[in-house]
Design a protein around this motif. Sequence first.
Motif, PDB file in Angstrom:
ATOM      1  N   ILE A   4       0.785  -7.079  -6.353  1.00  0.00           N
ATOM      2  CA  ILE A   4       0.111  -5.538  -6.149  1.00  0.00           C
ATOM      3  C   ILE A   4       1.187  -5.403  -5.372  1.00  0.00           C
ATOM      4  O   ILE A   4       1.579  -5.998  -4.338  1.00  0.00           O
ATOM      5  CB  ILE A   4      -1.153  -5.197  -5.707  1.00  0.00           C
ATOM      6  CG1 ILE A   4      -2.324  -5.220  -7.050  1.00  0.00           C
ATOM      7  CG2 ILE A   4      -1.326  -3.891  -5.533  1.00  0.00           C
ATOM      8  CD1 ILE A   4      -3.343  -5.155  -6.446  1.00  0.00           C
ATOM      9  N   VAL A   5       2.075  -4.011  -5.168  1.00  0.00           N
ATOM     10  CA  VAL A   5       2.805  -3.771  -4.863  1.00  0.00           C
ATOM     11  C   VAL A   5       2.236  -2.500  -3.852  1.00  0.00           C
ATOM     12  O   VAL A   5       2.017  -1.410  -4.744  1.00  0.00           O
ATOM     13  CB  VAL A   5       4.210  -3.222  -4.880  1.00  0.00           C
ATOM     14  CG1 VAL A   5       5.186  -3.071  -4.127  1.00  0.00           C
ATOM     15  CG2 VAL A   5       4.960  -5.122  -4.885  1.00  0.00           C
ATOM     16  N   VAL A   6       2.482  -1.942  -3.019  1.00  0.00           N
ATOM     17  CA  VAL A   6       1.396  -0.507  -2.141  1.00  0.00           C
ATOM     18  C   VAL A   6       2.497  -0.620  -1.250  1.00  0.00           C
ATOM     19  O   VAL A   6       3.432  -1.219  -0.278  1.00  0.00           O
ATOM     20  CB  VAL A   6       0.587  -1.346  -0.988  1.00  0.00           C
ATOM     21  CG1 VAL A   6       0.004   0.108  -0.706  1.00  0.00           C
ATOM     22  CG2 VAL A   6      -0.560  -2.099  -1.686  1.00  0.00           C
ATOM     23  N   THR A  55      -0.038  -9.435  -2.742  1.00  0.00           N
ATOM     24  CA  THR A  55      -0.110  -8.170  -2.344  1.00  0.00           C
ATOM     25  C   THR A  55       1.706  -8.522  -1.398  1.00  0.00           C
ATOM     26  O   THR A  55       1.590  -9.313  -0.206  1.00  0.00           O
ATOM     27  CB  THR A  55      -0.945  -7.233  -1.047  1.00  0.00           C
ATOM     28  OG1 THR A  55      -2.129  -7.890  -2.328  1.00  0.00           O
ATOM     29  CG2 THR A  55      -0.444  -6.136  -1.305  1.00  0.00           C
ATOM     30  N   CYS A  56       2.015  -7.175  -1.481  1.00  0.00           N
ATOM     31  CA  CYS A  56       3.382  -7.198  -0.882  1.00  0.00           C
ATOM     32  C   CYS A  56       2.823  -5.716   0.149  1.00  0.00           C
ATOM     33  O   CYS A  56       2.201  -4.557  -1.284  1.00  0.00           O
ATOM     34  CB  CYS A  56       4.441  -6.650  -1.374  1.00  0.00           C
ATOM     35  SG  CYS A  56       5.754  -6.284  -0.446  1.00  0.00           S
ATOM     36  N   PHE A  57       3.417  -5.412   0.876  1.00  0.00           N
ATOM     37  CA  PHE A  57       4.113  -3.608   1.482  1.00  0.00           C
ATOM     38  C   PHE A  57       4.883  -3.131   2.096  1.00  0.00           C
ATOM     39  O   PHE A  57       5.976  -3.907   2.292  1.00  0.00           O
ATOM     40  CB  PHE A  57       2.317  -3.656   3.082  1.00  0.00           C
ATOM     41  CG  PHE A  57       2.280  -2.921   3.261  1.00  0.00           C
ATOM     42  CD1 PHE A  57       1.853  -1.717   2.692  1.00  0.00           C
ATOM     43  CD2 PHE A  57       3.209  -2.325   4.580  1.00  0.00           C
ATOM     44  CE1 PHE A  57       1.689  -0.283   4.050  1.00  0.00           C
ATOM     45  CE2 PHE A  57       3.280  -1.209   5.171  1.00  0.00           C
ATOM     46  CZ  PHE A  57       2.132  -0.084   4.738  1.00  0.00           C
ATOM     47  N   VAL A  58       5.269  -2.242   1.302  1.00  0.00           N
ATOM     48  CA  VAL A  58       6.104  -1.828   1.635  1.00  0.00           C
ATOM     49  C   VAL A  58       6.360  -0.290   2.442  1.00  0.00           C
ATOM     50  O   VAL A  58       5.156   0.494   1.828  1.00  0.00           O
ATOM     51  CB  VAL A  58       7.046  -0.897   0.151  1.00  0.00           C
ATOM     52  CG1 VAL A  58       8.226  -0.248   0.470  1.00  0.00           C
ATOM     53  CG2 VAL A  58       7.866  -2.038  -0.532  1.00  0.00           C
ATOM     54  N   ALA A  76      -1.942 -12.020   8.806  1.00  0.00           N
ATOM     55  CA  ALA A  76      -2.465 -12.806   9.322  1.00  0.00           C
ATOM     56  C   ALA A  76      -3.823 -12.415   7.369  1.00  0.00           C
ATOM     57  O   ALA A  76      -4.620 -12.668   7.550  1.00  0.00           O
ATOM     58  CB  ALA A  76      -3.876 -11.776   9.875  1.00  0.00           C
ATOM     59  N   ASP A  77      -3.423 -11.437   6.967  1.00  0.00           N
ATOM     60  CA  ASP A  77      -4.144 -10.921   5.632  1.00  0.00           C
ATOM     61  C   ASP A  77      -3.397 -11.958   3.794  1.00  0.00           C
ATOM     62  O   ASP A  77      -3.453 -11.143   3.096  1.00  0.00           O
ATOM     63  CB  ASP A  77      -5.178  -9.800   5.207  1.00  0.00           C
ATOM     64  CG  ASP A  77      -5.499  -9.902   5.918  1.00  0.00           C
ATOM     65  OD1 ASP A  77      -7.452 -10.501   6.113  1.00  0.00           O
ATOM     66  OD2 ASP A  77      -5.878  -8.474   6.634  1.00  0.00           O
ATOM     67  N   SER A  78      -2.108 -12.523   4.646  1.00  0.00           N
ATOM     68  CA  SER A  78      -1.603 -13.087   3.545  1.00  0.00           C
ATOM     69  C   SER A  78      -0.448 -12.107   2.866  1.00  0.00           C
ATOM     70  O   SER A  78      -0.484 -12.494   1.475  1.00  0.00           O
ATOM     71  CB  SER A  78      -2.333 -14.685   3.097  1.00  0.00           C
ATOM     72  OG  SER A  78      -3.052 -15.094   3.867  1.00  0.00           O
TER      73      SER A  78
END
Length: 308
Positions: A4-6, A55-58, A76-78
Amino acid sequence: MSGIVVVGSANIDQVFSVDRIPSPGETVLSHGVSTALGGKGQNQAVAAARAGAKTCFVGAVGADNFGEMVRAGLTADSIDVTQLRTSHKPTGTALIAVDGTGENTIIVEPGANSEVTVLTSADAAAISAASALVMQLEIPLKTVVEAARVAQAAETLVILNAAPIQELPRVLLDALDVLIVNEHEAADLARDNDVAPELEGLGQRLLALVPTVIVTLGSKGASLHRVGSAEVLVPAHRVTAVDATGAGDTFCGAFAAGVIEGMSADDALRFAVAAASISVENHGAVPSIPLRAAIETRAKESRQQVTD
């Protein structure tokens, strides 16, 4: 990457505990204040990761202590923070009042979130390689539209939590696979798009805009609507709510995680309702988001209650 990318917002929440939410012009005293990670994008990314999804965050944070807190918390949540940029504006901040029943009111200063105005080539590549894109509306709308179109072209599942609600362009709606809204957001969206706004059956009527619509119903659970299928209603779990902050975001992240690992939409809905039910039993946004094992235990307990 698969997973998932957020694309979305990251805030620091300042949470005040009050006896009641103040009316306009009223001052109330707080019984305590806490500082925690929040923002709809960050919440949903953490929820997806804790539910078991890569998961990846943008997004963007400021070059400040709060920005360091966000980056450290996601790590910390990888969660992959390679695409988390640093802005000249301060990290977004939310002021939240929570009453004794768990209801809340929230004021958000976007800060660095307002600087997420374009996608980099690396952002687009991450979205194209993902199984699902999850978005909200706390960053500039044009970036949400751009991300949705990139995902659509790559056949990445596009999930939008249309909150905070605003008028959505047709080009965005046409790119969505799943729309997640609460009852109030659903009614606003229906009015904006000339869909009959009566509350009853509203989720089904929103299918004129998006092929799959989920309406979260707070203490009543959530309903799933798909073109050509009957409505599926999952009741809420029986819990003692202490803070609703982040519950909707927990639902969104958990639902996305369930879908990409192969759950049916119905089962992902039940999984997400279970996750949200745990969230409301705890204080804060990110601090209240449960881990996968707790969600599975709650979902199992719910199935047993139904069969007993």
